[in-house]
Design a protein around this motif. Structure first.
Motif, PDB file in Angstrom:
ATOM      1  N   PRO A   1       0.825  -1.216   0.000  1.00 57.89           N
ATOM      2  CA  PRO A   1       0.000   0.000   0.000  1.00 57.89           C
ATOM      3  C   PRO A   1       0.853   1.257   0.000  1.00 57.89           C
ATOM      4  O   PRO A   1       1.985   1.263   0.494  1.00 57.89           O
ATOM      5  CB  PRO A   1      -0.824  -0.121   1.291  1.00 57.89           C
ATOM      6  N   MET A   2       0.298   2.313  -0.555  1.00 54.24           N
ATOM      7  CA  MET A   2       1.041   3.567  -0.670  1.00 54.24           C
ATOM      8  C   MET A   2       1.415   4.123   0.696  1.00 54.24           C
ATOM      9  O   MET A   2       2.514   4.687   0.863  1.00 54.24           O
ATOM     10  CB  MET A   2       0.188   4.592  -1.432  1.00 54.24           C
ATOM     11  N   THR A   3       0.560   3.977   1.677  1.00 57.48           N
ATOM     12  CA  THR A   3       0.862   4.496   3.015  1.00 57.48           C
ATOM     13  C   THR A   3       2.085   3.804   3.616  1.00 57.48           C
ATOM     14  O   THR A   3       2.887   4.443   4.314  1.00 57.48           O
ATOM     15  CB  THR A   3      -0.339   4.315   3.951  1.00 57.48           C
ATOM     16  N   ASP A   4       2.242   2.498   3.343  1.00 57.26           N
ATOM     17  CA  ASP A   4       3.420   1.781   3.842  1.00 57.26           C
ATOM     18  C   ASP A   4       4.697   2.269   3.158  1.00 57.26           C
ATOM     19  O   ASP A   4       5.755   2.380   3.793  1.00 57.26           O
ATOM     20  CB  ASP A   4       3.257   0.282   3.621  1.00 57.26           C
ATOM     21  N   ILE A   5       4.595   2.557   1.859  1.00 60.40           N
ATOM     22  CA  ILE A   5       5.765   3.061   1.130  1.00 60.40           C
ATOM     23  C   ILE A   5       6.186   4.424   1.668  1.00 60.40           C
ATOM     24  O   ILE A   5       7.368   4.684   1.905  1.00 60.40           O
ATOM     25  CB  ILE A   5       5.460   3.151  -0.379  1.00 60.40           C
ATOM     26  N   LEU A   6       5.202   5.296   1.892  1.00 60.05           N
ATOM     27  CA  LEU A   6       5.511   6.622   2.414  1.00 60.05           C
ATOM     28  C   LEU A   6       6.089   6.540   3.833  1.00 60.05           C
ATOM     29  O   LEU A   6       6.996   7.302   4.186  1.00 60.05           O
ATOM     30  CB  LEU A   6       4.253   7.494   2.408  1.00 60.05           C
ATOM     31  N   ASN A   7       5.576   5.618   4.622  1.00 63.49           N
ATOM     32  CA  ASN A   7       6.101   5.445   5.982  1.00 63.49           C
ATOM     33  C   ASN A   7       7.550   4.959   5.949  1.00 63.49           C
ATOM     34  O   ASN A   7       8.383   5.389   6.756  1.00 63.49           O
ATOM     35  CB  ASN A   7       5.229   4.465   6.752  1.00 63.49           C
ATOM     36  N   GLU A   8       7.861   4.080   5.013  1.00 66.01           N
ATOM     37  CA  GLU A   8       9.235   3.589   4.888  1.00 66.01           C
ATOM     38  C   GLU A   8      10.164   4.700   4.407  1.00 66.01           C
ATOM     39  O   GLU A   8      11.308   4.804   4.864  1.00 66.01           O
ATOM     40  CB  GLU A   8       9.275   2.409   3.912  1.00 66.01           C
ATOM     41  N   LEU A   9       9.672   5.538   3.481  1.00 58.94           N
ATOM     42  CA  LEU A   9      10.476   6.676   3.033  1.00 58.94           C
ATOM     43  C   LEU A   9      10.742   7.643   4.184  1.00 58.94           C
ATOM     44  O   LEU A   9      11.836   8.210   4.288  1.00 58.94           O
ATOM     45  CB  LEU A   9       9.751   7.405   1.894  1.00 58.94           C
ATOM     46  N   ARG A  10       9.745   7.821   5.037  1.00 57.14           N
ATOM     47  CA  ARG A  10       9.939   8.686   6.209  1.00 57.14           C
ATOM     48  C   ARG A  10      10.954   8.066   7.168  1.00 57.14           C
ATOM     49  O   ARG A  10      11.751   8.774   7.785  1.00 57.14           O
ATOM     50  CB  ARG A  10       8.593   8.904   6.894  1.00 57.14           C
ATOM     51  N   ARG A  11      10.941   6.742   7.277  1.00 58.21           N
ATOM     52  CA  ARG A  11      11.853   6.061   8.200  1.00 58.21           C
ATOM     53  C   ARG A  11      13.304   6.169   7.747  1.00 58.21           C
ATOM     54  O   ARG A  11      14.217   6.228   8.577  1.00 58.21           O
ATOM     55  CB  ARG A  11      11.464   4.592   8.328  1.00 58.21           C
ATOM     56  N   ILE A  12      13.533   6.192   6.425  1.00 55.12           N
ATOM     57  CA  ILE A  12      14.899   6.296   5.919  1.00 55.12           C
ATOM     58  C   ILE A  12      15.306   7.754   5.685  1.00 55.12           C
ATOM     59  O   ILE A  12      16.262   8.037   4.951  1.00 55.12           O
ATOM     60  CB  ILE A  12      15.067   5.486   4.619  1.00 55.12           C
ATOM     61  N   LYS A  13      14.539   8.689   6.293  1.00 50.59           N
ATOM     62  CA  LYS A  13      14.894  10.119   6.303  1.00 50.59           C
ATOM     63  C   LYS A  13      14.778  10.777   4.932  1.00 50.59           C
ATOM     64  O   LYS A  13      15.582  11.651   4.575  1.00 50.59           O
ATOM     65  CB  LYS A  13      16.307  10.319   6.854  1.00 50.59           C
ATOM     66  N   CYS A  14      13.776  10.363   4.160  1.00 50.11           N
ATOM     67  CA  CYS A  14      13.495  11.057   2.904  1.00 50.11           C
ATOM     68  C   CYS A  14      12.966  12.447   3.253  1.00 50.11           C
ATOM     69  O   CYS A  14      12.248  12.609   4.248  1.00 50.11           O
ATOM     70  CB  CYS A  14      12.467  10.272   2.096  1.00 50.11           C
ATOM     71  N   PRO A  15      13.290  13.498   2.482  1.00 49.85           N
ATOM     72  CA  PRO A  15      12.807  14.851   2.796  1.00 49.85           C
ATOM     73  C   PRO A  15      11.292  14.895   2.998  1.00 49.85           C
ATOM     74  O   PRO A  15      10.529  14.362   2.194  1.00 49.85           O
ATOM     75  CB  PRO A  15      13.234  15.665   1.569  1.00 49.85           C
ATOM     76  N   SER A  16      10.869  15.534   4.077  1.00 50.57           N
ATOM     77  CA  SER A  16       9.457  15.565   4.444  1.00 50.57           C
ATOM     78  C   SER A  16       8.593  16.206   3.367  1.00 50.57           C
ATOM     79  O   SER A  16       7.460  15.782   3.124  1.00 50.57           O
ATOM     80  CB  SER A  16       9.277  16.313   5.767  1.00 50.57           C
ATOM     81  N   ILE A  17       9.132  17.246   2.700  1.00 52.98           N
ATOM     82  CA  ILE A  17       8.346  17.949   1.692  1.00 52.98           C
ATOM     83  C   ILE A  17       7.975  17.025   0.536  1.00 52.98           C
ATOM     84  O   ILE A  17       6.867  17.086   0.000  1.00 52.98           O
ATOM     85  CB  ILE A  17       9.121  19.195   1.173  1.00 52.98           C
ATOM     86  N   LEU A  18       8.889  16.107   0.167  1.00 56.35           N
ATOM     87  CA  LEU A  18       8.596  15.157  -0.910  1.00 56.35           C
ATOM     88  C   LEU A  18       7.514  14.168  -0.481  1.00 56.35           C
ATOM     89  O   LEU A  18       6.620  13.837  -1.265  1.00 56.35           O
ATOM     90  CB  LEU A  18       9.877  14.409  -1.303  1.00 56.35           C
ATOM     91  N   ILE A  19       7.585  13.711   0.751  1.00 55.43           N
ATOM     92  CA  ILE A  19       6.592  12.765   1.252  1.00 55.43           C
ATOM     93  C   ILE A  19       5.220  13.420   1.316  1.00 55.43           C
ATOM     94  O   ILE A  19       4.201  12.820   0.938  1.00 55.43           O
ATOM     95  CB  ILE A  19       7.007  12.233   2.631  1.00 55.43           C
ATOM     96  N   GLU A  20       5.159  14.680   1.778  1.00 55.60           N
ATOM     97  CA  GLU A  20       3.881  15.391   1.857  1.00 55.60           C
ATOM     98  C   GLU A  20       3.290  15.581   0.465  1.00 55.60           C
ATOM     99  O   GLU A  20       2.084  15.391   0.263  1.00 55.60           O
ATOM    100  CB  GLU A  20       4.081  16.752   2.525  1.00 55.60           C
ATOM    101  N   LEU A  21       4.137  15.942  -0.498  1.00 50.14           N
ATOM    102  CA  LEU A  21       3.653  16.126  -1.865  1.00 50.14           C
ATOM    103  C   LEU A  21       3.143  14.819  -2.456  1.00 50.14           C
ATOM    104  O   LEU A  21       2.107  14.778  -3.123  1.00 50.14           O
ATOM    105  CB  LEU A  21       4.766  16.706  -2.742  1.00 50.14           C
ATOM    106  N   MET A  22       3.872  13.733  -2.217  1.00 49.14           N
ATOM    107  CA  MET A  22       3.444  12.429  -2.719  1.00 49.14           C
ATOM    108  C   MET A  22       2.099  12.025  -2.124  1.00 49.14           C
ATOM    109  O   MET A  22       1.207  11.519  -2.826  1.00 49.14           O
ATOM    110  CB  MET A  22       4.500  11.371  -2.403  1.00 49.14           C
ATOM    111  N   LEU A  23       1.919  12.265  -0.828  1.00 50.04           N
ATOM    112  CA  LEU A  23       0.672  11.900  -0.166  1.00 50.04           C
ATOM    113  C   LEU A  23      -0.490  12.733  -0.695  1.00 50.04           C
ATOM    114  O   LEU A  23      -1.587  12.202  -0.948  1.00 50.04           O
ATOM    115  CB  LEU A  23       0.813  12.076   1.345  1.00 50.04           C
TER     116      LEU A  23
END
Length: 257
Positions: A134-156
């Motif tokens: 699921p997309m939410t799991d992918i975004l959570n994993e990106l957040r866990r590996i310190k992906c820039p927050s702005i990219l995660i917010e835009l993706m969501l």
């Protein structure tokens, strides 16, 4: 919901650790592109099909239908490599067309097949991830590996608005069809233009309303969603490492030839 989202929420591999699945898809995709090998591409295609269909429980016809979309595009885009128009016939095939030949070389055919299989295997890696995670799991994993927050917010937010715009587009299309707005080519073009303008206006209004609602709920720059954690098993890590070592060995062997 989008078909891919429906399938991933019903996948038996959904509860496998997201980091393991992302590492598998990313490393395999990278090795597939670097090797540019028919052997590696064939192995990747076979393994991804087995994992997605037999282990993940995704219906076979659904998977094959999804894979046929990039396959058709790849076949059309590689025609320039496979087929040539020349006055001199080449060694693979030659169809006379007056003083010219519709012809191709064995090397060109091999290169075309190699390109198609490599691209198709790369797409299958992305399908494996999207059909089982699921997309939410992918975004959570990106957040866990310190992906820039702005990219995660835009993706969501983009992910959210895909569903919003699809729902609005479906309602407008139904309304247009009920008024015979697509009875011929001329009216279809006019209806399509009206659909595009209406979607743009609705998107602006809904984005403004969404931001106002987020501000009313004390939005601080981070969208928080509930997530589940599925710890990685040692057996899964060992299988991942073994498979990637195999692909790496084949890639090095191919590059040394």
């Amino acid at each position: 919901m989008i078909l891919i989202d429906k399938l991933c929420y019903h996948s038996k591999l959904r509860y496998i650790n997201t980091g393991v699945k992302m590492a598998y898809a990313g490393i395999t995709l990278l090795l597939c592109i670097i090797s540019h090998s028919i052997l590696v591409a064939g192995i990747v295609l076979g393994v991804n099909a087995y994992l997605t269909i037999h282990r993940g429980g995704i219906p076979r016809f659904r998977y094959l239908r999804l894979m046929s979309i990039p396959l058709v595009f790849l076949m059309l885009s590689t025609l320039a490599i496979l087929v040539n128009i020349s006055k001199i016939p080449l060694d693979a095939f030659a169809i006379p067309l007056g003083s010219y030949y519709l012809t191709g070389s064995i090397q060109g055919l091999y290169h075309g097949v190699q390109l198609i299989l490599t691209a198709l295997a790369s797409v299958s890696c992305l399908y494996f991830l999207s059909l089982n995670t699921p997309m939410t799991d992918i975004l959570n994993e990106l957040r866990r590996i310190k992906c820039p927050s702005i990219l995660i917010e835009l993706m969501l937010l983009i992910y959210r608005f895909i569903f919003v715009l699809m729902d609005v587009a479906s309602a407008i299309t139904t309304s247009q069809n009920s008024r015979l707005g697509n009875r011929n080519f001329k009216t279809s073009c006019k209806s399509f233009g009206a659909l595009g303008s209406a979607l743009f206006i609705r998107a602006m209004k809904k984005s403004s309303a969404l931001y106002d609602s987020m501000e009313a709920r004390c939005y601080d720059g981070t969208i928080r969603v509930l997530t589940e954690n599925y710890p990685a098993k040692q057996s899964q890590i060992l299988l991942l490492a073994s498979f990637e070592i195999l692909l790496t060995a084949i890639t090095i062997w191919r590059l040394l030839l």
